[in-house]
Design a protein around this motif. Structure first.
Motif, short mmCIF file in Angstrom:
data_model
loop_
_atom_site.label_atom_id
_atom_site.label_comp_id
_atom_site.label_asym_id
_atom_site.label_seq_id
_atom_site.Cartn_x
_atom_site.Cartn_y
_atom_site.Cartn_z
N SER A 137 32.99 40.78 32.58
CA SER A 137 33.36 39.97 33.75
C SER A 137 34.78 40.30 34.21
N THR B 239 35.79 42.07 37.74
CA THR B 239 36.73 41.40 38.62
C THR B 239 37.91 42.31 38.96
N PRO C 61 33.98 34.01 39.27
CA PRO C 61 33.57 35.11 38.40
C PRO C 61 32.11 35.48 38.65
N TRP C 62 31.81 36.72 38.55
CA TRP C 62 30.51 37.33 38.77
C TRP C 62 30.10 37.27 40.24
#
Length: 117
Positions: free
Chosen positions: A10, A14, A45-46
């Motif tokens: 992750s 990012t 996130p993601w």
């Protein structure tokens, strides 16, 4: 173990999306302003990074191929007019060289003109 791997993945996703977003020219950013994309990539996130990578940037040229855009002059070896003039100059110089060589070898010389017996 898997949670640690997903956390590292992750963070890597990012960082990659953030670097890509920051380095993208403003005219290639789609949808929302670049600053909003940066906030989206960092805070979600993601979802943020994947959304940026899929729809946030205009990655294709007009014909569907992603290639760098050139606004300045092209290199001489890519300019068809330059190549055509170069080819014409080479042919003209060869003709002139042949004329000079034929002029030096007069009709009386053994290699030029009719053979004498």
């Amino acid at each position: 173990m898997i949670k640690g791997f997903l956390a590292v993945l992750s963070i890597a996703l990012t960082v990659f999306a953030l670097a890509d977003c920051v380095q993208t020219e403003n005219d290639k950013v789609r949808g929302i302003p670049k600053w909003a994309w940066v906030v989206l990539v960092v805070l979600l996130p993601w979802v943020g990074p994947i959304t940026w990578l899929v729809v946030g940037k205009d990655r294709q040229d007009g014909n569907g191929i992603d290639r760098p855009r050139r606004d300045g002059p092209t290199a001489p070896d890519e300019d068809p007019d330059f190549l055509r003039r170069l080819d014409e100059d080479i042919r003209r110089e060869r003709r002139e060289r042949q004329r000079r060589e034929q002029g030096e070898q007069g009709p009386d010389s053994p290699s030029g003109g009719p053979a004498s017996t």
